[in-house]
Design an enzyme around this catalytic site. Structure first.
Site, PDB file in Angstrom:
ATOM      1  N   ASP A 101      50.253  31.439  38.524  1.00 26.46           N
ATOM      2  CA  ASP A 101      49.033  31.494  37.715  1.00 26.46           C
ATOM      3  C   ASP A 101      49.335  31.666  36.239  1.00 26.46           C
ATOM      4  OD1 ASP A 101      47.368  31.191  39.858  1.00 26.46           O
ATOM      5  OD2 ASP A 101      46.803  33.295  40.013  1.00 26.46           O
ATOM      6  N   ASP A 121      49.782  37.029  38.663  1.00 29.17           N
ATOM      7  CA  ASP A 121      48.996  36.277  39.622  1.00 29.17           C
ATOM      8  C   ASP A 121      47.633  36.949  39.761  1.00 29.17           C
ATOM      9  OD1 ASP A 121      49.645  34.020  41.836  1.00 29.17           O
ATOM     10  OD2 ASP A 121      48.210  35.441  42.658  1.00 29.17           O
ATOM     11  N   TYR A 122      46.580  36.147  39.878  1.00 28.29           N
ATOM     12  CA  TYR A 122      45.228  36.680  40.008  1.00 28.29           C
ATOM     13  C   TYR A 122      44.809  36.693  41.476  1.00 28.29           C
ATOM     14  CZ  TYR A 122      45.299  35.050  35.139  1.00 28.29           C
ATOM     15  OH  TYR A 122      45.643  34.801  33.839  1.00 28.29           O
TER      16      TYR A 122
END
Length: 242
Positions: free
Chosen positions: A96, A109-110
């Site tokens: 991401d 990272d989401y």
């Protein structure tokens, strides 16, 4: 049918809260502090697997889980046993966000995962357990290897202990600017020995022409100064063995 004006404003307000949430344990840093030139977004990577063994990768994963459990006071879950003992093919994935802050580079990272209705559901130990349950920790170790190989080939005088900042997994539903205990923000450092072991498990050859790099964004950070035959890193969110 699109979003109503009320819903759209609420969404913008929530996104602003996410951007302004302190990235624990560095309470002075948030996503809102980053300029475009400090980021690589949706970075795609792939590298060949050369008789890579699952057993040493599982051992490393369990060692990492045990260290985190001791630090956070959580439980280290058992890593799964795979039917295939040898991994072949291509490792392919998307990160991401990669960002640089004060000379260090981070994987982020989401996650939109719902863990509960209260902030206590998004404390670091809870996030760590969720990471293990979904093998997100294996995911971020592979992401870290991709970034490590990229930095080795693009950053002059790269030294992991100086330049590799670690991993952030950002659980959006738990993030808020008023958080003081790292709610919604999972962070871990990655030891240099782990990066070296991952390199060995996955072939230990970041300069193979098969690991070429094709950047698709115009990024002006120090890490974007390319050299020939780089690790592939371009620009999403999933990962897979092909």
């Amino acid at each position: 049918m699109g979003l109503t004006k009320k819903t759209r404003l609420a969404l913008y307000e929530w996104l602003d809260e996410v951007l302004c949430t302190p990235l624990f344990p560095n309470m002075a840093m948030s996503l809102s502090d980053l300029s475009l030139s400090q980021t690589l977004r949706e970075a795609e990577f792939y590298f060949p697997l050369k008789q890579s063994k699952w057993a040493p990768l599982r051992d490393l994963l369990m060692e990492h889980r045990a260290r985190l459990a001791q630090t956070l006071g959580s439980q280290a879950q058992e890593a799964p046993d795979l039917m295939m003992q040898e991994l072949e093919g291509m490792m392919h994935g998307f990160i991401d966000l990669i960002f640089e802050y004060e000379g260090k580079f981070y994987v982020a990272d989401y996650k939109s995962t719902w863990l509960g209705d209260s902030m206590t559901s998004y404390q670091c130990a809870m996030l760590c357990e969720n990471n293990q349950h979904h093998l997100y920790d294996l995911q971020y170790l592979i992401y870290c290897l991709a970034l490590h190989r990229y930095l080795k080939n693009t950053l002059k005088d790269y030294e992991p202990h100086r330049h590799f900042g670690g991993v952030y997994y950002l659980y959006l539903r738990g993030m808020h600017p008023d958080n003081t205990q790292g709610e919604g923000v999972f962070y871990t450092e990655i030891e240099m020995s782990y990066l070296q072991r991952l390199d060995n498990i996955f072939g230990a050859n970041g300069n193979n022409p098969a690991d070429s790099m094709n950047e698709q964004n115009d990024v002006h950070s120090e890490a974007s100064q390319k050299t020939p035959n780089q690790q592939q890193l371009s620009f999403g969110d999933d990962w897979e063995l092909e």
